[in-house]
Design an enzyme around this catalytic site. Sequence first.
Site, PDB file in Angstrom:
ATOM      1  N   VAL A 185      -1.608   2.664   1.712  1.00  0.00           N
ATOM      2  CA  VAL A 185      -2.757   2.105   2.436  1.00  0.00           C
ATOM      3  C   VAL A 185      -2.817   2.657   3.864  1.00  0.00           C
ATOM      4  O   VAL A 185      -3.878   3.076   4.338  1.00  0.00           O
ATOM      5  CB  VAL A 185      -2.693   0.556   2.474  1.00  0.00           C
ATOM      6  CG1 VAL A 185      -3.878  -0.010   3.244  1.00  0.00           C
ATOM      7  CG2 VAL A 185      -2.664  -0.021   1.067  1.00  0.00           C
ATOM      8  N   LYS A 208      -0.430 -14.711 -11.392  1.00  0.00           N
ATOM      9  CA  LYS A 208       0.454 -13.586 -11.111  1.00  0.00           C
ATOM     10  C   LYS A 208       1.502 -13.536 -12.203  1.00  0.00           C
ATOM     11  O   LYS A 208       1.755 -14.541 -12.884  1.00  0.00           O
ATOM     12  CB  LYS A 208       1.130 -13.814  -9.749  1.00  0.00           C
ATOM     13  CG  LYS A 208       1.591 -12.564  -9.062  1.00  0.00           C
ATOM     14  CD  LYS A 208       0.529 -11.905  -8.215  1.00  0.00           C
ATOM     15  CE  LYS A 208       1.047 -10.648  -7.574  1.00  0.00           C
ATOM     16  NZ  LYS A 208       0.107 -10.023  -6.671  1.00  0.00           N
TER      17      LYS A 208
HETATM   18  P1  NAD Z   1       3.661   1.599   0.294  1.00  0.00           P
HETATM   19  O1  NAD Z   1       4.989   1.222  -0.266  1.00  0.00           O
HETATM   20  O2  NAD Z   1       2.965   2.773  -0.253  1.00  0.00           O
HETATM   21  O3  NAD Z   1       3.794   1.846   1.886  1.00  0.00           O
HETATM   22  C1  NAD Z   1       4.549   1.046   2.735  1.00  0.00           C
HETATM   23  C2  NAD Z   1       5.157   1.957   3.784  1.00  0.00           C
HETATM   24  O4  NAD Z   1       5.810   1.131   4.739  1.00  0.00           O
HETATM   25  C3  NAD Z   1       6.196   2.929   3.216  1.00  0.00           C
HETATM   26  O5  NAD Z   1       5.889   4.243   3.636  1.00  0.00           O
HETATM   27  C4  NAD Z   1       7.513   2.429   3.824  1.00  0.00           C
HETATM   28  O6  NAD Z   1       8.413   3.476   4.104  1.00  0.00           O
HETATM   29  C5  NAD Z   1       7.024   1.779   5.110  1.00  0.00           C
HETATM   30  N1  NAD Z   1       7.924   0.779   5.669  1.00  0.00           N
HETATM   31  C6  NAD Z   1       8.695  -0.126   5.025  1.00  0.00           C
HETATM   32  N2  NAD Z   1       9.355  -0.888   5.910  1.00  0.00           N
HETATM   33  C7  NAD Z   1       8.960  -0.474   7.140  1.00  0.00           C
HETATM   34  C8  NAD Z   1       9.280  -0.878   8.467  1.00  0.00           C
HETATM   35  N3  NAD Z   1      10.137  -1.870   8.705  1.00  0.00           N
HETATM   36  N4  NAD Z   1       8.698  -0.230   9.497  1.00  0.00           N
HETATM   37  C9  NAD Z   1       7.832   0.772   9.269  1.00  0.00           C
HETATM   38  N5  NAD Z   1       7.493   1.216   8.036  1.00  0.00           N
HETATM   39  C10 NAD Z   1       8.058   0.595   6.994  1.00  0.00           C
HETATM   40  O7  NAD Z   1       2.767   0.281   0.202  1.00  0.00           O
HETATM   41  P2  NAD Z   1       1.179   0.202   0.289  1.00  0.00           P
HETATM   42  O8  NAD Z   1       0.623   0.222  -1.084  1.00  0.00           O
HETATM   43  O9  NAD Z   1       0.679   1.154   1.318  1.00  0.00           O
HETATM   44  O10 NAD Z   1       0.999  -1.303   0.813  1.00  0.00           O
HETATM   45  C11 NAD Z   1       1.278  -1.637   2.170  1.00  0.00           C
HETATM   46  C12 NAD Z   1       1.249  -3.145   2.335  1.00  0.00           C
HETATM   47  O11 NAD Z   1      -0.041  -3.639   1.968  1.00  0.00           O
HETATM   48  C13 NAD Z   1       2.239  -3.899   1.447  1.00  0.00           C
HETATM   49  O12 NAD Z   1       2.681  -5.030   2.154  1.00  0.00           O
HETATM   50  C14 NAD Z   1       1.397  -4.323   0.255  1.00  0.00           C
HETATM   51  O13 NAD Z   1       1.919  -5.506  -0.359  1.00  0.00           O
HETATM   52  C15 NAD Z   1       0.068  -4.607   0.929  1.00  0.00           C
HETATM   53  N6  NAD Z   1      -1.085  -4.470   0.028  1.00  0.00           N
HETATM   54  C16 NAD Z   1      -1.315  -3.298  -0.598  1.00  0.00           C
HETATM   55  C17 NAD Z   1      -2.410  -3.168  -1.451  1.00  0.00           C
HETATM   56  C18 NAD Z   1      -2.696  -1.866  -2.144  1.00  0.00           C
HETATM   57  O14 NAD Z   1      -3.807  -1.707  -2.672  1.00  0.00           O
HETATM   58  N7  NAD Z   1      -1.784  -0.924  -2.167  1.00  0.00           N
HETATM   59  C19 NAD Z   1      -3.282  -4.264  -1.633  1.00  0.00           C
HETATM   60  C20 NAD Z   1      -3.030  -5.470  -0.945  1.00  0.00           C
HETATM   61  C21 NAD Z   1      -1.922  -5.555  -0.120  1.00  0.00           C
END
Ligand code: NAD
Length: 357
Positions: free
Chosen positions: A184, A80
């Site tokens: 996601v 990383k």
């Molecule tokens: P993103 O930032 O697009 O979406 C996260 C959403 O969660 C946002 O809309 C935000 O407003 C909301 N949020 C934040 N705190 C919150 C709370 N306390 N209650 C409710 N909603 C809340 O992120 P993403 O890309 O959709 O990823 C989501 C999660 O999955 C993250 O933890 C990320 O690390 C993990 N992840 C994502 C990927 C990927 O391909 N994007 C891959 C592996 C893991």
Amino acid sequence: MAVFDMLRVDGYEQVNFWYDRPTGLKAIMAIHSTELGPALGGLRFWPYKSEEDALVDVLRLAKGMTYKAAAAGLNLGGGKAVIIGDPKVDKSEALLRAFGRGVASLNGRYITAEDMGTNVWDMDYISLETKFVTGLTTAKGGSGDPSPMTAFGVFTGMRACCNQVWESSSIRGKRVAIQGTGHVGQHLARYIVREGGSVVATDVSTESLTALKNELGIDTVAPDDIYGVDCDIFAPCAIGAVINDNTIDQLKCKIIAGAANNQLAEERHGDLLHERGILYAPDYVINAGGLLNVYEELHGYNRERAMQKVGQLMEAMTRIVEKSKAENIPTYQAADHVAERRMQLIREVKRTYLNRN
Ligand code: NAD
């Protein structure tokens, strides 16, 4: 703790500090393991409060990538990188290219990709300096935004869990509580609704939540109410540590299956879920779709092949849940054992081969 002591405890191979005076770049690249292959892991751009915070974070994340790749059956190690700074203020083409030269200096032992604070366009800039970068735009021959594939992987893993709990992998008639309707979460909601399931969702940002409600006709609740809603499956897709002392007693679900990293506040919360008969899909297994997707870029990206690979998360998840059942251990432990066993076998094979030659 002294730096080499930190590396010794979890067996890190290499940590590089990369500084570029003209751009002010301060980056750390950590390689936990290259036992299974080159260490692939995203680049996080974050305004860390201290250099120590950045080091602790990059080490933790690099080790997590080793386990994620090993459990997903990929020929990749774990690594990383972090850049210390505010991406909104400090990001520039020159700085990203300087980082790219840092990646190039490792000669393929570390391959970068996007993470929090970076995106596909940033990867395009990095690719001007090194070929050891994935997650490029489709215009550059990359796989683009990984979120749809991560969501597909979560949906696939969720179905594997349904099969274990209800002896049918169908989502039809199941109610899924989604926390976070970001990249996601919203793709996941579409898969669930399309397959005949129902969704109740929340987000701290009403914009994405309202848009999804208008598009799919889903139910919504306030952020703090998501834990206690009546549902079959809870899908954390926002932040980490949401399974904790405050939330665990509220849960009414039979399965927890979502994309968020580090969902368990502490390992003992995984033990508690196991005792209570709630099936927890280990986060680094179920959210490996994004990694499987960028891995495909290393052989020339093909979306159909990538989807097939992500679809195999069904078997990976099934193996882990069956191991958890057979040995009566929590699923997070079963996942760790699967990853560690694979690394151990490869280590033994290499040792035998080296002794013979
Ligand atoms: P993103 O930032 O697009 O979406 C996260 C959403 O969660 C946002 O809309 C935000 O407003 C909301 N949020 C934040 N705190 C919150 C709370 N306390 N209650 C409710 N909603 C809340 O992120 P993403 O890309 O959709 O990823 C989501 C999660 O999955 C993250 O933890 C990320 O690390 C993990 N992840 C994502 C990927 C990927 O391909 N994007 C891959 C592996 C893991």
